[in-house]
Design a protein around this motif. Structure first.
Motif, PDB file in Angstrom:
ATOM      1  N   TRP A 114       0.812  -1.209   0.000  1.00  0.00           N
ATOM      2  CA  TRP A 114       0.000   0.000   0.000  1.00  0.00           C
ATOM      3  C   TRP A 114       0.849   1.264   0.000  1.00  0.00           C
ATOM      4  O   TRP A 114       0.473   2.284  -0.582  1.00  0.00           O
ATOM      5  N   GLY A 115       2.014   1.191   0.606  1.00  0.00           N
ATOM      6  CA  GLY A 115       2.919   2.339   0.543  1.00  0.00           C
ATOM      7  C   GLY A 115       3.353   2.643  -0.877  1.00  0.00           C
ATOM      8  O   GLY A 115       3.426   3.798  -1.293  1.00  0.00           O
ATOM      9  N   SER A 116       3.636   1.563  -1.667  1.00  0.00           N
ATOM     10  CA  SER A 116       4.035   1.770  -3.056  1.00  0.00           C
ATOM     11  C   SER A 116       2.875   2.243  -3.910  1.00  0.00           C
ATOM     12  O   SER A 116       3.051   3.041  -4.836  1.00  0.00           O
ATOM     13  N   LEU A 117       1.658   1.770  -3.597  1.00  0.00           N
ATOM     14  CA  LEU A 117       0.490   2.179  -4.363  1.00  0.00           C
ATOM     15  C   LEU A 117       0.239   3.678  -4.219  1.00  0.00           C
ATOM     16  O   LEU A 117      -0.200   4.347  -5.167  1.00  0.00           O
ATOM     17  N   PHE A 118       0.532   4.214  -3.048  1.00  0.00           N
ATOM     18  CA  PHE A 118       0.302   5.636  -2.792  1.00  0.00           C
ATOM     19  C   PHE A 118       1.598   6.438  -2.827  1.00  0.00           C
ATOM     20  O   PHE A 118       1.698   7.503  -2.234  1.00  0.00           O
ATOM     21  N   HIS A 119       2.569   5.914  -3.562  1.00  0.00           N
ATOM     22  CA  HIS A 119       3.827   6.639  -3.720  1.00  0.00           C
ATOM     23  C   HIS A 119       3.556   7.977  -4.408  1.00  0.00           C
ATOM     24  O   HIS A 119       2.838   8.062  -5.396  1.00  0.00           O
ATOM     25  N   GLY A 120       4.113   9.039  -3.905  1.00  0.00           N
ATOM     26  CA  GLY A 120       3.902  10.370  -4.466  1.00  0.00           C
ATOM     27  C   GLY A 120       2.839  11.175  -3.750  1.00  0.00           C
ATOM     28  O   GLY A 120       2.599  12.326  -4.100  1.00  0.00           O
ATOM     29  N   LEU A 121       2.195  10.583  -2.723  1.00  0.00           N
ATOM     30  CA  LEU A 121       1.211  11.327  -1.945  1.00  0.00           C
ATOM     31  C   LEU A 121       1.893  12.509  -1.252  1.00  0.00           C
ATOM     32  O   LEU A 121       2.877  12.346  -0.539  1.00  0.00           O
ATOM     33  N   ASP A 122       1.370  13.689  -1.481  1.00  0.00           N
ATOM     34  CA  ASP A 122       1.947  14.907  -0.898  1.00  0.00           C
ATOM     35  C   ASP A 122       1.230  15.212   0.415  1.00  0.00           C
ATOM     36  O   ASP A 122       0.179  15.842   0.430  1.00  0.00           O
ATOM     37  N   ARG A 123       1.814  14.752   1.507  1.00  0.00           N
ATOM     38  CA  ARG A 123       1.163  14.927   2.810  1.00  0.00           C
ATOM     39  C   ARG A 123       1.158  16.377   3.259  1.00  0.00           C
ATOM     40  O   ARG A 123       0.374  16.745   4.131  1.00  0.00           O
ATOM     41  N   ASP A 124       2.065  17.179   2.698  1.00  0.00           N
ATOM     42  CA  ASP A 124       2.099  18.597   3.056  1.00  0.00           C
ATOM     43  C   ASP A 124       1.216  19.435   2.138  1.00  0.00           C
ATOM     44  O   ASP A 124       1.027  20.627   2.375  1.00  0.00           O
ATOM     45  N   PHE A 181      -5.822  19.214   0.077  1.00  0.00           N
ATOM     46  CA  PHE A 181      -6.766  18.256  -0.473  1.00  0.00           C
ATOM     47  C   PHE A 181      -6.229  16.818  -0.448  1.00  0.00           C
ATOM     48  O   PHE A 181      -6.213  16.126  -1.464  1.00  0.00           O
ATOM     49  N   LEU A 182      -5.788  16.394   0.728  1.00  0.00           N
ATOM     50  CA  LEU A 182      -5.264  15.029   0.864  1.00  0.00           C
ATOM     51  C   LEU A 182      -6.310  13.998   0.456  1.00  0.00           C
ATOM     52  O   LEU A 182      -5.996  12.999  -0.202  1.00  0.00           O
ATOM     53  N   GLN A 183      -7.545  14.227   0.863  1.00  0.00           N
ATOM     54  CA  GLN A 183      -8.616  13.281   0.553  1.00  0.00           C
ATOM     55  C   GLN A 183      -8.791  13.126  -0.953  1.00  0.00           C
ATOM     56  O   GLN A 183      -9.002  12.019  -1.459  1.00  0.00           O
ATOM     57  N   LEU A 184      -8.674  14.236  -1.686  1.00  0.00           N
ATOM     58  CA  LEU A 184      -8.778  14.168  -3.136  1.00  0.00           C
ATOM     59  C   LEU A 184      -7.612  13.403  -3.733  1.00  0.00           C
ATOM     60  O   LEU A 184      -7.782  12.636  -4.697  1.00  0.00           O
ATOM     61  N   GLN A 185      -6.416  13.589  -3.189  1.00  0.00           N
ATOM     62  CA  GLN A 185      -5.259  12.846  -3.672  1.00  0.00           C
ATOM     63  C   GLN A 185      -5.453  11.344  -3.487  1.00  0.00           C
ATOM     64  O   GLN A 185      -5.174  10.544  -4.392  1.00  0.00           O
ATOM     65  N   VAL A 186      -5.945  10.948  -2.300  1.00  0.00           N
ATOM     66  CA  VAL A 186      -6.159   9.521  -2.012  1.00  0.00           C
ATOM     67  C   VAL A 186      -7.177   8.952  -2.985  1.00  0.00           C
ATOM     68  O   VAL A 186      -6.975   7.873  -3.567  1.00  0.00           O
ATOM     69  N   ARG A 231      -8.668   2.662   9.356  1.00  0.00           N
ATOM     70  CA  ARG A 231      -7.662   2.854  10.405  1.00  0.00           C
ATOM     71  C   ARG A 231      -6.292   2.388   9.937  1.00  0.00           C
ATOM     72  O   ARG A 231      -5.273   3.059  10.126  1.00  0.00           O
ATOM     73  N   ASP A 232      -6.256   1.185   9.293  1.00  0.00           N
ATOM     74  CA  ASP A 232      -4.976   0.626   8.862  1.00  0.00           C
ATOM     75  C   ASP A 232      -4.338   1.475   7.755  1.00  0.00           C
ATOM     76  O   ASP A 232      -3.134   1.737   7.777  1.00  0.00           O
ATOM     77  N   LEU A 233      -5.155   1.903   6.763  1.00  0.00           N
ATOM     78  CA  LEU A 233      -4.584   2.691   5.670  1.00  0.00           C
ATOM     79  C   LEU A 233      -4.116   4.056   6.167  1.00  0.00           C
ATOM     80  O   LEU A 233      -3.070   4.557   5.736  1.00  0.00           O
ATOM     81  N   ALA A 234      -4.856   4.631   7.093  1.00  0.00           N
ATOM     82  CA  ALA A 234      -4.432   5.905   7.667  1.00  0.00           C
ATOM     83  C   ALA A 234      -3.091   5.769   8.371  1.00  0.00           C
ATOM     84  O   ALA A 234      -2.230   6.655   8.284  1.00  0.00           O
ATOM     85  N   ALA A 235      -2.899   4.629   9.062  1.00  0.00           N
ATOM     86  CA  ALA A 235      -1.633   4.401   9.763  1.00  0.00           C
ATOM     87  C   ALA A 235      -0.486   4.236   8.775  1.00  0.00           C
ATOM     88  O   ALA A 235       0.616   4.760   8.978  1.00  0.00           O
ATOM     89  N   VAL A 236      -0.742   3.491   7.690  1.00  0.00           N
ATOM     90  CA  VAL A 236       0.307   3.261   6.692  1.00  0.00           C
ATOM     91  C   VAL A 236       0.702   4.581   6.016  1.00  0.00           C
ATOM     92  O   VAL A 236       1.889   4.866   5.806  1.00  0.00           O
ATOM     93  N   LEU A 237      -0.309   5.391   5.671  1.00  0.00           N
ATOM     94  CA  LEU A 237      -0.047   6.631   4.943  1.00  0.00           C
ATOM     95  C   LEU A 237       0.289   7.804   5.849  1.00  0.00           C
ATOM     96  O   LEU A 237       0.656   8.877   5.364  1.00  0.00           O
ATOM     97  N   LYS A 238       0.122   7.595   7.177  1.00  0.00           N
ATOM     98  CA  LYS A 238       0.402   8.654   8.147  1.00  0.00           C
ATOM     99  C   LYS A 238      -0.467   9.885   7.885  1.00  0.00           C
ATOM    100  O   LYS A 238       0.007  11.028   7.820  1.00  0.00           O
ATOM    101  N   VAL A 239      -1.768   9.624   7.700  1.00  0.00           N
ATOM    102  CA  VAL A 239      -2.736  10.696   7.526  1.00  0.00           C
ATOM    103  C   VAL A 239      -3.884  10.481   8.498  1.00  0.00           C
ATOM    104  O   VAL A 239      -3.981   9.439   9.157  1.00  0.00           O
TER     105      VAL A 239
END
Length: 512
Positions: free
Chosen positions: A27-37, A40-45, A68-76
């Protein structure tokens, strides 16, 4: 990681899922490039999940991790994932099963086989070249780095400083345009028409600033000023038409005209702009940048403007006036455009809202006699019917709410400050150059010592983080202005100007 198919495992219902549903590496690789800073994080996901479903990385029936699990993996925030999942369920990309979680829903099958085979090693350029009626790629154009914002010192013309964009005011206008009554206004097909609200605002607030009064049937909206130039050229230029262009001048205009006729005539300029000489009088049309000559930034004096208009009337020359940079800086010495002085209906006026706001908006307009606008509308209909009405309505609201006027005042003050700073810095750091900038212009035209290659200079400057525009492309004979370059200041932050000019001066000292 290997292919996703190698990682699938089946559940009791025969559905396929990524390993364990919560494999952090997958899941970390699937969401590679997510800009946590970023915003519109929700739109990115959501966008990343949709892309993964569409291209098969998340196959039909794949189980999604818990929120809960995906939020923990993505740190969001978990709430971010919950909202994203619920929206994707509403859109039928995911399905929620009680006490089981979220699963990838079914999608229509693609028609035909999808292949990812590489392109042939041998390209077939020659086969296609024989079929082309035109070769636009053969023309010399202005070239700017697409990633110019990544450079610390972008002295380029025609771009914008994101810090000056009126974000909140534009958002207010965009939200207003999305009300149900407004959607009913702009969602329809206007055939060859424009948003009457934008035409009205041009009449009330934009054109009068330039001394121009026009009826609604004398104005047409275009997708930027360049679109306007192309339409005018297509309407007026035939294979034998003689059209004059300033030398040096705007290369895109020169190239547009050159697509339609070989009779593109270079017209001389001096310290007062375009000269109404015998070459000018021999043309059927002439392209002119009177407010700020492109690229020298010279302002045409009032007496020369009247002389040009008189010569045009006497000889039947139609003037195409490109007022590309006419109202950004409130500076003494600004003069009215040719159209505001014209009494013979010889001027076709091209303006732009994009220059004042952001070039990506692509909003321009033509002001011309009603018979010309009528034909331009019919021609535009064959090309694209009309520019997007939603963008037109947002612009109309932006102007009508008073944001345009206040934005111009703010931007004008900032750009004038930058011009004053550069007026003091150029003599200090660019002693090997001479330059010109007419009142109100947002760029300088600089000449280095004869023999200087500013194409090479620009390459060396980019290596130091400085972006400039070589001058060779502005002349029909590229060697004539190869020792010159254009220095814009609308896109660089004020606090970076001195450091950038100092670096540029050191590069010029090495090559000049």
């Amino acid at each position: 990681m290997g292919k996703i198919a190698d990682l699938r495992q089946s559940d009791v219902a025969g559905r396929v899922t990524p390993p364990g549903g919560t494999d952090a590496l997958f899941w970390g690789s699937l969401f590679h490039g997510l800009d946590r800073d970023g915003s519109f994080l929700q739109l990115q996901v959501r966008q990343m999940i949709v892309s993964a479903i569409e291209d098969g990385r998340l196959p039909l029936g794949a189980r999604m991790p818990s929120s809960r699990d995906l939020a923990a993996v993505l740190k969001v925030s978990r709430n971010t994932i919950v909202i994203a999942y619920e929206q994707l369920v509403d859109q039928n990309f995911l399905v929620a099963r009680e006490r089981s979680g979220y699963f990838v829903a079914g999608l229509p099958r693609h028609i035909g086989a999808t292949t990812h085979e590489p392109s042939p090693a041998v390209r077939d350029d020659d086969r296609w070249a024989s079929r082309f009626a035109l070769r636009p790629t053969a023309y010399r154009n202005i070239v700017k780095p697409l990633d110019w914002q990544a450079y610390p010192y972008p002295f380029i013309f025609g771009q914008f400083d994101p810090s000056l964009f009126p974000t909140n005011d534009w958002r207010e206008s965009a939200r207003a345009a999305l009300s149900v009554p407004e959607i009913n206004n702009w969602a329809r097909d206007m055939i060859d028409g424009d948003d009457p609200a934008l035409i009205e605002q041009l009449q009330l607030q934009v054109l009068p600033r330039r001394g121009i009064r026009a009826r609604s049937d004398e104005i047409m909206i275009t997708i930027g000023a360049q679109h306007a130039l192309y339409l005018i050229a297509k309407l007026f230029i035939g294979p034998t038409t003689r059209i004059g262009v300033e030398e040096p001048g705007y290369p895109d205009a020169r190239n547009i005209f050159g697509l339609l006729t070989p009779n593109v005539v270079p017209l001389r300029i001096d310290g007062e702009g375009l000269m109404p000489d015998a070459d000018f009088e021999s043309c059927a049309l002439a392209y002119v940048t009177a407010s700020h000559q492109c690229p020298t930034a010279v302002v045409m004096p009032l007496a020369r403007r009247h002389a040009l208009l008189q010569a045009a009337r006497s000889c039947g020359v139609i003037l195409i006036e490109d007022d590309y940079d006419g109202e950004l800086i409130p500076e003494e010495g600004e003069l009215p455009p040719l159209m505001s002085l014209d009494r013979g209906s010889n001027v076709l006026y091209v303006g732009s809202l994009s220059k004042a706001l952001a070039p990506g908006l692509r909003l321009g307009y033509v002001v011309a006699p009603a018979p010309v606008i009528r034909e331009l509308r019919a021609l535009r209909r064959l090309m694209l019917r009309h520019p997007p009405l939603n963008n037109q309505r947002v612009a109309a609201l932006f102007i009508g709410l008073g944001h345009y006027r206040s934005h111009l005042a703010r931007v004008g003050d900032v750009l004038l400050e930058r011009a004053r700073i550069l007026d003091g810095l150029l003599p200090r750091y660019l002693r090997h150059c001479t330059w010109s900038r007419g009142a109100g212009s947002t760029h300088y035209w600089l000449s280095c010592r004869p023999g200087t290659d500013t194409v090479k200079l620009a390459e060396l400057a980019r290596a130091e983080g400085v972006v400039i525009e070589p001058g060779d492309v502005f002349s029909m004979n590229e060697s004539a202005s190869r020792h010159c370059f254009r220095l814009g200041f609308s896109s660089i932050r004020t606090e970076r100007i001195e450091a950038g000019i100092e670096r540029l001066g050191k590069v010029i000292a090495r090559v000049a």
